[in-house]
Design a protein around this motif. Structure first.
Motif, PDB file in Angstrom:
ATOM      1  N   LYS A 190      -4.440  -0.152  -2.051  1.00 35.92           N
ATOM      2  CA  LYS A 190      -5.204  -1.242  -1.473  1.00 35.92           C
ATOM      3  C   LYS A 190      -5.087  -1.286   0.048  1.00 35.92           C
ATOM      4  CE  LYS A 190      -4.621  -3.884  -5.692  1.00 35.92           C
ATOM      5  NZ  LYS A 190      -5.926  -3.429  -6.192  1.00 35.92           N
ATOM      6  N   THR A 191      -4.690  -0.184   0.631  1.00 33.28           N
ATOM      7  CA  THR A 191      -4.513  -0.140   2.080  1.00 33.28           C
ATOM      8  C   THR A 191      -5.809   0.266   2.772  1.00 33.28           C
ATOM      9  OG1 THR A 191      -3.773   2.159   1.945  1.00 33.28           O
ATOM     10  CG2 THR A 191      -2.070   0.444   1.868  1.00 33.28           C
ATOM     11  N   ILE A 192      -5.940  -0.199   4.000  1.00 34.31           N
ATOM     12  CA  ILE A 192      -7.035   0.214   4.865  1.00 34.31           C
ATOM     13  C   ILE A 192      -6.485   0.289   6.279  1.00 34.31           C
ATOM     14  CG2 ILE A 192      -7.846  -2.173   5.187  1.00 34.31           C
ATOM     15  CD1 ILE A 192     -10.699  -1.054   5.430  1.00 34.31           C
ATOM     16  N   SER A 193      -6.831   1.341   6.996  1.00 38.42           N
ATOM     17  CA  SER A 193      -6.327   1.510   8.357  1.00 38.42           C
ATOM     18  C   SER A 193      -6.903   0.454   9.282  1.00 38.42           C
ATOM     19  CB  SER A 193      -6.687   2.907   8.880  1.00 38.42           C
ATOM     20  OG  SER A 193      -8.100   3.019   9.046  1.00 38.42           O
ATOM     21  N   PHE A 194      -6.251   0.271  10.411  1.00 41.12           N
ATOM     22  CA  PHE A 194      -6.757  -0.700  11.386  1.00 41.12           C
ATOM     23  C   PHE A 194      -8.138  -0.282  11.887  1.00 41.12           C
ATOM     24  CE2 PHE A 194      -7.219  -2.355  15.715  1.00 41.12           C
ATOM     25  CZ  PHE A 194      -7.041  -3.709  15.471  1.00 41.12           C
ATOM     26  N   LEU A 195      -8.327   1.025  12.115  1.00 40.40           N
ATOM     27  CA  LEU A 195      -9.634   1.509  12.549  1.00 40.40           C
ATOM     28  C   LEU A 195     -10.681   1.285  11.470  1.00 40.40           C
ATOM     29  CD1 LEU A 195     -11.455   2.989  14.551  1.00 40.40           C
ATOM     30  CD2 LEU A 195     -10.663   5.159  13.555  1.00 40.40           C
ATOM     31  N   GLY A 196     -10.313   1.607  10.215  1.00 41.93           N
ATOM     32  CA  GLY A 196     -11.252   1.415   9.110  1.00 41.93           C
ATOM     33  C   GLY A 196     -11.634  -0.041   8.942  1.00 41.93           C
ATOM     34  N   CYS A 197     -10.652  -0.932   9.079  1.00 35.73           N
ATOM     35  CA  CYS A 197     -10.919  -2.368   8.984  1.00 35.73           C
ATOM     36  C   CYS A 197     -11.818  -2.827  10.124  1.00 35.73           C
ATOM     37  CB  CYS A 197      -9.596  -3.133   8.995  1.00 35.73           C
ATOM     38  SG  CYS A 197      -9.762  -4.913   8.726  1.00 35.73           S
ATOM     39  N   SER A 198     -11.582  -2.301  11.320  1.00 27.69           N
ATOM     40  CA  SER A 198     -12.387  -2.678  12.490  1.00 27.69           C
ATOM     41  C   SER A 198     -13.840  -2.255  12.296  1.00 27.69           C
ATOM     42  CB  SER A 198     -11.820  -2.030  13.757  1.00 27.69           C
ATOM     43  OG  SER A 198     -10.472  -2.394  13.960  1.00 27.69           O
TER      44      SER A 198
END
Length: 311
Positions: free
Chosen positions: A87-95
């Protein structure tokens, strides 16, 4: 852009407290996503391929269906991964997801407003429709909708990404969106909440008000129509658009205009799911079923061209 409080990205909790529900949702979301891709792509291809659909009345819906293709692709694949596994998402992906989410959501509200104006001219100024709604104006209105939304997202997203996020990095949602990230902040979010309130007025309240004004004007004209055929024609013109407006605004209002207790947030997730997954799929289904010309174009594409005026 770096954020020292969340170097490893975020955890999208979604419905993790209900593993069994996540498996069911995976099937539902995947099915809806595939229906959206197939249905919207088909309508766009019909609009491009069939000369009878190359008019302002079909130009704006084509923009909307292209938007839905992009909107669902920006969020649903990540959602499917989270429902089935990590359930993780990178900070870049979230942005990126946050930017696209706001950009396309804003564009949709503006396009629905433009479609309401188009219907107003078609019904209330029918004798001058082709003079007022000409191809150049269509391109101008559509391009400005996209550009205004892009600028709004460029200005509105950076303050949210610069918030001091709590160390646990747990986003209580299934996508990265503004409200969920504001809740994640451990700092003062007053500025962001004010900005969100102002943006909500500009993005949601103002377009909805303009849509209601357009339909009030349409209603006054319709009430003067004495023939059943005229009523049926007017309803056929507006019904699919009205259904899209009701779907969008009912789900958005249910997500954003509610109390912040835990029960309301859980309920808001389901309405958010309807907005992200259900609305795009239902839009193409409603538009196809309510529009006889689209159904005729589909029959012509299949080589079953027949005059269905009596249907």
């Amino acid at each position: 852009m770096a954020n020292q409080s969340s170097p490893g990205g975020f955890l999208l909790l979604g419905f993790s407290e209900h593993p069994g529900l996540e498996r069911i949702l995976f099937v539902v979301v995947l099915t809806s996503y595939l229906l959206t891709q197939v249905g919207n792509t088909l309508i766009i291809l019909l609009s491009v391929q069939d000369p009878r659909l190359q008019s302002p009345m079909y130009f704006f819906p084509s923009n909307l269906f292209f938007l839905d293709l992009c909107f669902t692709t920006s969020s649903i694949p990540q959602m499917l991964v989270n429902l089935w596994g990590p359930k993780t998402i990178s900070f870049l992906g979230c942005s990126v997801q946050l930017f696209i989410f706001l950009f396309l959501g804003t564009t949709e509200c503006i396009l629905l407003t433009v479609m309401a104006f188009n219907h107003y001219v078609a019904i209330c100024q029918s004798l001058h429709y082709t003079t007022i709604i000409h191809p150049r104006l269509c391109w101008q209105l559509a391009s400005r909708a996209w550009v205004i939304s892009l600028l709004e997202s460029v200005v509105g997203i950076p303050p949210t990404l610069q918030l001091p996020f709590c160390p646990h990095r747990q986003v209580d949602d299934f996508v990265c969106e503004v409200l969920a990230l504001i809740r994640l902040s451990c700092g003062n979010t007053t500025y962001d909440e004010i900005q969100m309130a102002v943006a909500s007025i500009l993005i949601l309240v103002l377009p909805l008000s303009l849509i209601l004004v357009s339909y009030c004007a349409i209603a006054r004209v319709v009430l003067r129509i004495n023939s059943t055929k005229g009523w049926r024609k007017t309803f056929g013109t507006c019904s699919s658009h009205l259904a899209m407006v009701i779907l969008l605004y009912s789900s958005v209002i249910a997500v954003y205009l509610q109390s912040q207790n835990s029960y309301a947030r859980k309920r808001g997730k389901f309405f958010g799911l309807l907005y992200v997954v259900g609305t795009p799929a239902l839009n193409s289904l409603i538009y196809t079923l309510r529009n006889k010309e689209v159904k005729r174009a589909f029959m012509r594409l299949l080589g079953k061209d027949r005059d269905t005026r009596g249907s």
